[in-house]
Design an enzyme around this catalytic site. Sequence first.
Site, PDB file in Angstrom:
ATOM      1  N   GLU A  37       0.879  -1.390   0.080  1.00 12.15           N
ATOM      2  CA  GLU A  37       0.047  -0.059  -0.206  1.00 12.15           C
ATOM      3  C   GLU A  37       0.895   1.198   0.047  1.00 12.15           C
ATOM      4  O   GLU A  37       0.591   2.144  -0.570  1.00 12.15           O
ATOM      5  CB  GLU A  37      -1.085  -0.033   1.022  1.00 12.15           C
ATOM      6  N   GLU A  69      -4.009  -9.390   4.006  1.00 14.98           N
ATOM      7  CA  GLU A  69      -4.567  -9.088   5.339  1.00 14.98           C
ATOM      8  C   GLU A  69      -5.958  -9.827   5.514  1.00 14.98           C
ATOM      9  O   GLU A  69      -6.216 -10.290   6.441  1.00 14.98           O
ATOM     10  CB  GLU A  69      -5.387  -7.715   5.062  1.00 14.98           C
TER      11      GLU A  69
END
Length: 693
Positions: free
Chosen positions: A105, A125
């Site tokens: 990210e 995640e």
Amino acid sequence: MTAEYQVHGAVAVITLNNPPVNGMGLETRTAAVKGIQQALADDAVKAIVITGAGKAFSGGADIKEFNTPKALAEPSLHTFIATAESSTKPVVAAIHTVCMGGGLELSLGCHYRVAMPGAQIALPEVKLGLLPGAGGTQRLPRVLGLEPALNMIVSGNPVASEKLPALFDEIFAADADLLTSAVAFAEKIADVRPLPKVRDRKVDYPNHEAFLQFSRNTVKAMAGPFPAPLECVETVAASVTMKFEDGMKFERERFLHLIQTTESKALRHAFFAERVASKVPDVPADTPVRPIKSAAIIGAGTMGGGIAMNFLNAGIPVKLLETRQEALDKGIATIRKNYENTLKKGKLTQEKLDQRMGLLSSTLAYEDIGQADIVVEAVFEEMGVKEAVFRKLDEVMKPGAILATNTSTLDVDQIAAFTQRPQDVIGTHFFSPANVMKLLEIVRGKATGKDVLATALALSKKLKKTGVVSGVCDGFIGNRMIEQYSRQAGFLLEEGALPEQVDKAAEKFGFAMGPFRMGDLAGNDIGWAIRKRRYVEKPEISYSKTADLLCEMGRYGQKTGAGWYDYKAGDRKAYPNEDVNAMIVKHSADLGITRRKISDEEIVERLVYSLVNEGALILEEGIALRASDIDMVYLTGYGFPLYRGGPMFYADTVGLPNVLLAINKYAKGHQGGAWKPAPLLSKLAADGKGFNG
Ligand code: T1G
């Protein structure tokens, strides 16, 4: 725990440095943001490169910080990424080895991304019960497109960098030097304006609603009790249906929801539990291990064959020893059949099958196995037989060979004492089917050498097993606890439940299989033999006679086509049997017990809390090093539901005072003697603490 700042010509290089995987904890984020600000303030700097020291670009946010104030303390990961994205000078992410979660990210917030080939790129995640919470659900679709991004986010699986050309502005040659190449790339683009921002791109997917609806349905079907996969779909959908800022808000809101869920806490608990299990306080991580280049397996039965396959799968040659040629032939044929079944499912190539079978040899003579680095015996579970084997091994095995026993309940210290080298003896308790089940209980005898224990732990990783260290006691960790669970299952039958109700309640709780279906699978005669031994050795321990009566009916389980249930050829379904249920009802009458309706809640409490209470005793006695080890045993060896984190973690989520209350209630009931609260449980409950800290 920081980030380093250096200037190479006109390029500032910020190197994340938080071993082992540059988790982006508060200190690292703070130092990196400072670095960007320093670069912006320096007129001589025209561009910025961010990279990672050691074996990762970054493994993501620092999971150890979650559910603590540090996780959201400024500069947050969002702030760090926004600082890079809003920089007035180009920021280049220079990626190698591992770029996952918040690491990816961060790179998506940079203006450019360059990488070495072979780097593992992922947004994992979802495997922690979360979703990419720092813009991944909004930026990745803008770079890869809706479908590839959704697949990566919902699966959480890594993809090699060279397979994601759309994600990178340049992928360097394998022999390039990343830093030199990244600085050169930064110099090349230093004056390009406007600065390219992922957030400015659009996700273009015609008829996206249909695709998203299809994705929702598919994910809903496979996610089971886990909320995160569907949340991943909904937040990725926002990258198409909402403006960027709104999508980011939506992602944040759903992330903050997930991070509080028990499922996510359970998955994160299991993530760390698996890793900490290989840490033994009095065995330093750098303890030298003995090389394991060859193995010998004694016994070519179900266990011996399965154990042999683990070594063959890891590329370790195996010499299989049996007492009779036909047993040897049968064992080898079974190994080959297992591999051929895997081949048929497309999960093994013929070449790999041949390679593995090529590593397998066999013998009837102990003299032939003396040079093996480790020998694992998987012979009949009877001390006399073990004694004969270990005395022989002591004679023939080379000095320094590890002598491992696969016993599931016998005393490893007693077995070690049959040899002149007890320091080389250890328990390696595989779970059937040994080539499938991940759990490996590593039983440390009093005399087991520290290097032997360290070697067994390293070997469990090589065999792709979850190695959990246990001390010596009857049943070690898993079987000792399952014994209490089975006792309660039997008592429940006497008091009014039937096998099908107990199994259904257990399976509704999340167990892969209830106690009676499990008994039919494992073989009821195995428990019968253990109980017969117990009746002699520990007459004070009571059991329901129902399981013995069942075996006296010859109903050993699936292997005899009938156990607690009936089975039909080729059909795994368990069909209730009237005679068995009649036997149970009659047995209650014989005991003078008036059968009563028992709630599913009581069934689950008695099954699970019996595990918890015994687990607390195991902890107290130091048989298990930590509560999370007990959780790993149950998550990887006994079908305990992952989303509940294991028996000890689950007890913490219920609250130990509530567990104790229930135990004290059952202590007043039928066979209440089985419910003596473990002192540790009572103490932790009184102190308002949990098993897992
Ligand atoms: N945070 C903290 N510690 C971590 C960590 C992490 N992200 N990843 C690994 N470790 C520790 C691990 O506990 C072990 O510690 C050591 O590093 C080596 O790990 C906002 C919210 C990166 C592929 O899920 O998949 O970013 O035992 O044995 O086999 O969207 O670790 O040495 O004390 O596994 O070489 C998302 C999880 C986080 C990646 C390396 N990232 N890690 O594998 O080593 S959430 C992940 C892994 C996030 C943002 C979200 C693997 C690895 P110790 P290891 P490895």
